[in-house]
Each structure stands twice: as structure tokens, then as C-alpha cells.
Design an enzyme around this catalytic site. Structure first.
Site, PDB file in Angstrom:
ATOM      1  CB  ALA B  35      -0.868  -0.325   1.125  1.00 51.13           C
ATOM      2  CG  ASP B  36      -0.167   4.787  -2.449  1.00 55.32           C
ATOM      3  OD1 ASP B  36      -1.188   4.689  -1.752  1.00 55.32           O
ATOM      4  OD2 ASP B  36      -0.149   5.142  -3.429  1.00 55.32           O
ATOM      5  CB  SER B  37       0.911   7.496   2.520  1.00 59.29           C
ATOM      6  OG  SER B  37       0.981   8.316   1.396  1.00 59.29           O
TER       7      SER B  37
END
Lengths: 245, 77
Positions: B35-37
Site C-alpha cells: 500500500a502507499d500512504s
């Protein structure tokens, strides 16, 4: 081209010259419009003019709670907010040396902080929809500065920096964030200028005339369209060549 | 496995496009599940809707793993 049928647009400052024209043109392209402003009377008049697909959403942007509530009210009235146009703005001009904290803070609160809060308020819906358009109305003054307008220029430059940062964060979700920076436009604000002031300004505009609200609105319609989906983080300078940025 | 954990896992699998068996108790959304932020913000939004709860920003920052999410939601709902 630029068909906005089925899209819901919230426009702040829709009681003013530029905001009303932005709402008209978005509506003419098929969008449903939420007309926000402090004065209800002109908003109701505009709604009557537009007929279907128009909602009046009064909001005083200097009231933080009212600002927080506006995105929700708009989504309830229209079903969603797909397009947000942060057009509302105020001026409290004074020489920098004389500018009070109150003059500084009130302009920053309405022009910049409310833009931040409204962008944040509509973001959840746009993220879920994987589609969104935010158009922040800045000003030529944000790029060039203007004596007597340190607060206004700071707020308008701030909108550009904020738009770019947000544009980075949400580009992968189909949401674009752009700014439009008008130069001198024929509105109630510029009507107040005297002839000397006007001729002084004209000398600085290669086009030799002031712009019209319709010319600002056309840029907004373009940025709101599906066709402008690859355009994000930019500022369209609509100023007759007054500052070529 | 509890009902809450199943529902959380379903959201994570759908949103991040990962294999179900990768979503373990200590699996970090960012370090292990790719996941990215912004994905983590969206996951929290999805949890809020699925469970009808509100996850404040400061609590959301502490939800780093699948186990964190299940624990928080069980306590909140």
C-alpha cells in the site's frame, strides 16, 4: 466536447460576477450546480434564471463551522460533489506597514483556509468515485504581487501551492486540481475604479481591454471536463497577456 | 476467525489486490502489502463505512497492520 451531463458542481462565491458566470457555463454544459455565497438573494435569482439542476447553498466562508458543513449540504442536495470551484474571495486592502492582524487573518481565512477545508470535505467522495475536478480561482496578483494587497496576494499564491501539493497526492485517483488566475476582469470590483486607474491598467494589458467573466468561466469549464483529465497542478493565467507566466 | 477479521480481510484483499493468505495478523499495509500512504487513508475510509464507525485521524495513524485494524474496529464497534 466538454459535456458535463450528470456531473454535480459546487461553486463558491456564485453571487459575484465571475462566480455566477462560472455556474451558468457549467450548467449550460449539463452539470447540476450548487450555488454558494453569503447573500441569498442573488443566489435565488440565479437559480430562477437557470431553472432545473440548480441548488442554493448559502454559506458564510468566514464561519469555520459553516465551511465544514457545506460539502455535506452540497452532497445531500445534489447526490455528490464531482466538481468543486473555489471562487469566493475577499479583499481587505491596506499598505503593508499599516495592515492589521485582523485584515491579514480575515483574508487568509476566507480565501485560503476555506479553500483547504472545502477541498478536504469533498475529497472522500471524489476518491471513492475515482473522479474529481477541483478548480481554485487564484489571481494574477498571486504571481506578480500588488501594492496594498499583501494579504490577498499571499492567499492567492497560497492557493496555487496548495493546489499543486494536492494534485500530486490525488492524481492517481483520477482527481485533478488546477487553478485559474484571472487578470483584470469586468466585475463590480473593477467598476469601482476611476477612469485614470482604468487607463493605467489598460496600458499594461497587451489585449487592450479587460477580460470578461465569461472568459474565466470558459477556462473553468475546460478544466472541469473529462477532456482535461491529463491536466493537473497547473495554473491557467487568463489575463490578456498582462503577465505571461 | 472472527466475523470482523473476515470483513476487514475482504476489504484489504479487494482494495490492495493481494492474495488472501498474505493478509496475516502482523502484515503491514505499507511494508508487506504494497500500500502507499493514500491507500491507507482509503482503507480507513472503507473500514468506517463497512462498520459504521468513525476512525479519528490520530487513531488512523496507528493502524499499520491488519491486526491493528481488527483490534481497533472490535473496540470501536
Amino acid at each position: 466536447m466538454f459535456d458535463l451531463t450528470g456531473k454535480n458542481a459546487l461553486v463558491t462565491g456564485a453571487s459575484g460576477g465571475i462566480g455566477a458566470e462560472i455556474a451558468r457555463q457549467l450548467h449550460a454544459q449539463g452539470a447540476t450546480v450548487g450555488l454558494s455565497g453569503t447573500r441569498t438573494e442573488p443566489l435565488e435569482a440565479l437559480k430562477a434564471e437557470l431553472g432545473d439542476r440548480a441548488h442554493v447553498l448559502p454559506c458564510n466562508l468566514s464561519d469555520p463551522e459553516a465551511v465544514d458543513a457545506l460539502p455535506k449540504q452540497a452532497a445531500e442536495a445534489m447526490g455528490s460533489v464531482d466538481i468543486l470551484v473555489n471562487n469566493a474571495g475577499i479583499t481587505r486592502d491596506n499598505l503593508f506597514m499599516r495592515m492589521s492582524d485582523e485584515e491579514w487573518n480575515s483574508v487568509l481565512a476566507v480565501n485560503l483556509t476555506s479553500t483547504f477545508k472545502l477541498c478536504k470535505g469533498v475529497m472522500r467522495g471524489m476518491m471513492k468515485a475515482r473522479w474529481g475536478r477541483i478548480i481554485n480561482i487564484s489571481s494574477i496578483v498571486g504571481a506578480t504581487g500588488n501594492p496594498g494587497q499583501a494579504n490577498y496576494a499571499a492567499s492567492k499564491a497560497g492557493m496555487v501551492g496548495m493546489s499543486k501539493s494536492l494534485a500530486y497526492e490525488v492524481a492517481s485517483r483520477g482527481i485533478t486540481v488546477n487553478a485559474v488566475a484571472p487578470g483584470f476582469i469586468e466585475t463590480a470590483m473593477t467598476d469601482k475604479l476611476n477612469d485614470d486607474q482604468k487607463s493605467g491598467i489598460m496600458g499594461q494589458i497587451p489585449a487592450g481591454r479587460m477580460g470578461t467573466p465569461a472568459e474565466i468561466a470558459a477556462s473553468v469549464v475546460f478544466l472541469a471536463s473529462a477532456e482535461a483529465g491529463y491536466l493537473t497542478g497547473t495554473t491557467l493565467h487568463v489575463n490578456g497577456g498582462m503577465a505571461m507566466l | 476467525m472472527s466475523d470482523v477479521a473476515d470483513r476487514v480481510k475482504k476489504i484489504v484483499v479487494e482494495h490492495l489486490g493481494v492474495e488472501e493468505d498474505k493478509v496475516t495478523e502482523n502484515a503491514s499495509f505499507i511494508d508487506d502489502l504494497g500500500a502507499d500512504s493514500l491507500d491507507t487513508v482509503e482503507l480507513v475510509m472503507a473500514f468506517e463505512e463497512e462498520f459504521g464507525i468513525e476512525i479519528p485521524d490520530d487513531a488512523a495513524e496507528n493502524i499499520q497492520t491488519f491486526g491493528d485494524a481488527v483490534k481497533f474496529i472490535k473496540e470501536a464497534s
